[in-house]
Design an enzyme around this catalytic site. Structure first.
Site, PDB file in Angstrom:
ATOM      1  N   GLU A   1      61.896  28.912  14.234  1.00 33.25           N
ATOM      2  CA  GLU A   1      63.272  27.905  14.467  1.00 33.25           C
ATOM      3  C   GLU A   1      62.474  26.631  14.876  1.00 33.25           C
ATOM      4  OE1 GLU A   1      66.241  28.843  14.728  1.00 33.25           O
ATOM      5  OE2 GLU A   1      66.253  30.918  14.406  1.00 33.25           O
TER       6      GLU A   1
ATOM      7  N   CYS B   1      67.549  20.443  19.208  1.00 31.23           N
ATOM      8  CA  CYS B   1      67.073  20.534  17.789  1.00 31.23           C
ATOM      9  C   CYS B   1      68.223  20.405  16.735  1.00 31.23           C
ATOM     10  CB  CYS B   1      66.515  22.014  17.589  1.00 31.23           C
ATOM     11  SG  CYS B   1      67.612  23.173  18.352  1.00 31.23           S
TER      12      CYS B   1
HETATM   13  P1  NAD Z   1      56.274  22.338  20.739  1.00 33.95           P
HETATM   14  O1  NAD Z   1      55.876  22.601  19.152  1.00 33.95           O
HETATM   15  O2  NAD Z   1      55.529  21.240  20.984  1.00 33.95           O
HETATM   16  O3  NAD Z   1      56.023  23.573  21.363  1.00 33.95           O
HETATM   17  C1  NAD Z   1      56.729  24.596  21.341  1.00 33.95           C
HETATM   18  C2  NAD Z   1      55.928  25.746  22.054  1.00 33.95           C
HETATM   19  O4  NAD Z   1      54.857  25.999  21.342  1.00 33.95           O
HETATM   20  C3  NAD Z   1      55.300  25.246  23.305  1.00 33.95           C
HETATM   21  O5  NAD Z   1      55.574  26.501  24.119  1.00 33.95           O
HETATM   22  C4  NAD Z   1      53.993  25.144  23.165  1.00 33.95           C
HETATM   23  O6  NAD Z   1      52.898  25.301  24.421  1.00 33.95           O
HETATM   24  C5  NAD Z   1      53.638  26.111  22.231  1.00 33.95           C
HETATM   25  N1  NAD Z   1      52.455  25.924  21.081  1.00 33.95           N
HETATM   26  C6  NAD Z   1      51.877  24.485  21.087  1.00 33.95           C
HETATM   27  N2  NAD Z   1      50.804  24.526  20.310  1.00 33.95           N
HETATM   28  C7  NAD Z   1      50.689  25.924  19.840  1.00 33.95           C
HETATM   29  C8  NAD Z   1      49.695  26.465  18.945  1.00 33.95           C
HETATM   30  N3  NAD Z   1      48.762  25.939  18.263  1.00 33.95           N
HETATM   31  N4  NAD Z   1      49.996  27.778  19.019  1.00 33.95           N
HETATM   32  C9  NAD Z   1      50.886  28.680  19.413  1.00 33.95           C
HETATM   33  N5  NAD Z   1      51.907  27.763  20.458  1.00 33.95           N
HETATM   34  C10 NAD Z   1      51.682  26.716  20.421  1.00 33.95           C
HETATM   35  O7  NAD Z   1      57.804  21.762  20.433  1.00 33.95           O
HETATM   36  P2  NAD Z   1      58.541  21.617  22.065  1.00 33.95           P
HETATM   37  O8  NAD Z   1      58.188  20.093  22.459  1.00 33.95           O
HETATM   38  O9  NAD Z   1      58.283  22.408  23.110  1.00 33.95           O
HETATM   39  O10 NAD Z   1      60.179  21.618  21.578  1.00 33.95           O
HETATM   40  C11 NAD Z   1      60.594  20.632  20.877  1.00 33.95           C
HETATM   41  C12 NAD Z   1      60.815  21.016  19.357  1.00 33.95           C
HETATM   42  O11 NAD Z   1      61.522  22.435  19.362  1.00 33.95           O
HETATM   43  C13 NAD Z   1      61.703  19.924  18.648  1.00 33.95           C
HETATM   44  O12 NAD Z   1      61.084  19.813  17.359  1.00 33.95           O
HETATM   45  C14 NAD Z   1      62.981  20.987  18.595  1.00 33.95           C
HETATM   46  O13 NAD Z   1      63.842  20.326  17.469  1.00 33.95           O
HETATM   47  C15 NAD Z   1      62.429  22.321  18.441  1.00 33.95           C
HETATM   48  N6  NAD Z   1      63.656  23.263  18.673  1.00 33.95           N
HETATM   49  C16 NAD Z   1      63.978  24.020  17.777  1.00 33.95           C
HETATM   50  C17 NAD Z   1      65.071  24.845  18.097  1.00 33.95           C
HETATM   51  C18 NAD Z   1      65.649  25.779  16.734  1.00 33.95           C
HETATM   52  O14 NAD Z   1      66.515  26.599  17.221  1.00 33.95           O
HETATM   53  N7  NAD Z   1      65.488  25.495  15.635  1.00 33.95           N
HETATM   54  C19 NAD Z   1      65.630  25.183  19.138  1.00 33.95           C
HETATM   55  C20 NAD Z   1      64.996  24.280  20.298  1.00 33.95           C
HETATM   56  C21 NAD Z   1      64.075  23.255  19.850  1.00 33.95           C
END
Ligand code: NAD
Length: 495
Positions: free
Chosen positions: A240, A274
């Site tokens: 997602e 998102c």
């Molecule tokens: P992010 O990608 O920075 O982090 C998301 C999660 O991934 C965090 O818990 C982070 O610690 C973890 N993470 C970071 N590096 C990782 C790795 N190498 N391996 C595994 N996990 C890792 O995103 P964010 O800033 O927390 O959230 C915002 C983003 O999420 C935006 O792009 C938004 O559009 C998206 N989002 C999508 C949906 C959806 O339903 N499609 C919903 C909410 C947010």
């Protein structure tokens, strides 16, 4: 749970984005700690799976009641950690509870065993299909909807019979811990839902661990790293990811309602959604009237701390992205009718409405994640659809139109489209939610969301020997020629 390594920092702080103060300190769980949690989850998996659908539903209902009773405290925590107004946090919690209830109530009907009919050649078999849990599911969550978004995976994974190890965002860790503590009060016997805390390294360790599936929600860039890590064990993933959603306004749309939706869709949660509206395409006949309405509605809206309707930008680094997008849009001929570069005030960004922005600028092509809207005039709805679809992302979309709403929605390439309401499809429990392209794959919510955390298991029972025994070395020439005649009847009479 504490980390077992001693040669690296073992805790991290969560700061309030509004004030910068520390609102919580948590352990940074390393590989060993994550593996230990996954081992414990495997230990609890059989108990949870064999508890059955009805008992799991009862426990999930109890968890729902725990969350409901604690919702003020939880909303305070959401507000403190990521900054959104408390009332918006409570709204988010309500939406999450709706999906949790639906998942618990419908898991058996969607996933339980059911008979299916065989084909003519295999009529001697009784056939059954059921959807079985993977065992342990790892869920990695973002901070922007720290209750709704992870629960969209966790509730469905649990209802399907999996135990869960959840890695909340490092910006909203306290919310994740609170949710797991509430769960432990509803299910005290075994560690069915655990939290591991930390940043990207902790998430990466979860991807490498012995989980049966990863449910990831976050940015597209991180999603690619998650996918690569999961490839090592061939662990399936739900992705997602980000979006660049658009709202279309047709010539016959209710302009007041469309402006209200664009405003809420673009500016609520400080634009950090998102499915947030980042682009608006308006039919030329109503472009000026729509802009007037939009500006009228936006004038009173302010970002600020306390009771302001728009909170701070949660991640300090996101301010640079927002600044770059506004800067680039204006440098390339765009105009800020409201806000602009001056709108960035410390950690707060005031509502910004941009027009005349070229379609290949960053503000149109990349996820901004700030309270900005790019409004663009289009000659026809064909042009609007073409521009909406001309994006790497395909998460959601909104269409405002009286006569042709469905026809326009049908042509949009996204995981979901809502007509005359901003992303209503994300809040309706029976509808799937997810994206295409750079927005990811797989679905949460509804029957698809339940099946996402299972694998299909097929069983057949031969009821009587087939008169046409095919899969045996004793098959005779007579049977071969009978099959030959049959195949002509079954498949050769087309066209
Ligand atoms: P992010 O990608 O920075 O982090 C998301 C999660 O991934 C965090 O818990 C982070 O610690 C973890 N993470 C970071 N590096 C990782 C790795 N190498 N391996 C595994 N996990 C890792 O995103 P964010 O800033 O927390 O959230 C915002 C983003 O999420 C935006 O792009 C938004 O559009 C998206 N989002 C999508 C949906 C959806 O339903 N499609 C919903 C909410 C947010």
């Amino acid at each position: 749970m504490t980390s077992l390594t001693v040669d690296r920092p073992t805790t991290f702080d969560v700061h309030s984005p509004a004030t910068g103060t520390v609102v919580g300190t948590y352990p940074s769980h390393d590989e060993l700690a994550v593996e230990a949690a996954v081992d414990r989850a495997h230990g609890a998996a059989t108990w949870w799976r064999t508890a059955g659908f009805a008992e799991r539903a009862r426990r999930l209902d109890r968890w729902r009641a725990e969350i409901t009773r604690g919702r003020d405290e939880l909303a305070d925590l959401v507000h403190a950690e990521m900054g959104k107004p408390r009332s918006d946090a409570k709204l988010e919690i309500v939406m999450a509870l709706e999906h949790l209830k639906w998942a618990a109530r419908h898991a058996e009907k969607v996933l339980g065993p059911r008979s299916v009919t065989p084909s003519l050649l295999t009529l001697n078999h009784a056939c059954r299909v059921e959807y079985r849990p993977f065992g342990v599911v790892g869920v990695i969550g973002p901070w922007n909807y720290p209750v709704f978004t992870p629960l969209s995976s966790i509730s469905f994974a649990l209802a399907a019979g999996n135990t869960v190890v959840f890695k909340p965002s490092e910006y909203s860790t306290g919310v994740g811990v609170w949710l797991a503590d509430a769960f432990a009060r509803a299910v005290p016997e075994h560690p069915v839902l655990q939290v591991v805390t930390g940043g990207g390294d902790t998430g990466a360790a979860l991807c490498r661990s012995r989980v049966g599936k990863i449910g990831f929600t976050g940015s597209t860039e991180t999603g690619k790293r998650v996918l690569a890590a999961c490839a090592q064990r061939l662990t399936p993933v739900l992705m997602e990811c980000g979006g660049k959603d658009a709202l279309i306004v047709d010539a016959d749309a209710d302009l007041r309602a469309a402006a209200d939706a664009a405003l809420w869709g673009g500016m609520s949660n400080a634009g950090q959604t998102c499915l947030g509206v980042e682009r608006v395409y308006v039919h030329t006949d109503v472009y000026d009237a729509f802009l007037t309405e939009l500006l009228d509605q936006t004038r009173e809206l302010r970002a600020g701390s306390g009771d302001a309707k728009i909170g701070p930008i949660t991640m300090p680094k996101q301010l640079e992205v927002i600044r770059r997008h506004i800067d680039d849009a204006i440098a390339r001929g765009g105009r800020a009718l409201l806000g602009g570069l001056d709108a960035i005030e410390g950690q707060f960004v005031q509502p910004t409405i941009l027009v005349d922005v070229p379609e290949d600028s960053a503000a149109v092509t990349e996820e901004t994640f700030g309270p900005t809207l790019v409004v663009t005039r289009v000659a026809t709805m064909d042009e609007a659809v073409e521009r909406v679809n001309d994006s790497d992302y395909g998460l959601g979309a909104t269409v405002f139109a009286r006569r042709h709403g469905q026809a326009i929605a049908d042509r949009i390439e996204s995981g979901g489209t809502s007509i005359n309401a901003f992303v209503a499809h994300a809040t309706i429990p029976t509808l799937p939610l997810g994206g295409v392209g750079a927005s990811g794959f797989g679905r949460v919510h509804g029957p698809d969301g339940l099946r996402e955390f299972t694998y299909a298991k097929a069983t057949t029972r031969q009821r009587f020997p087939s008169p046409l025994a095919l899969t045996t070395f004793t098959r005779s020439a007579a049977i071969d020629s009978a099959v030959d005649r049959l195949v002509s009847v079954l498949h050769g009479r087309i066209g």
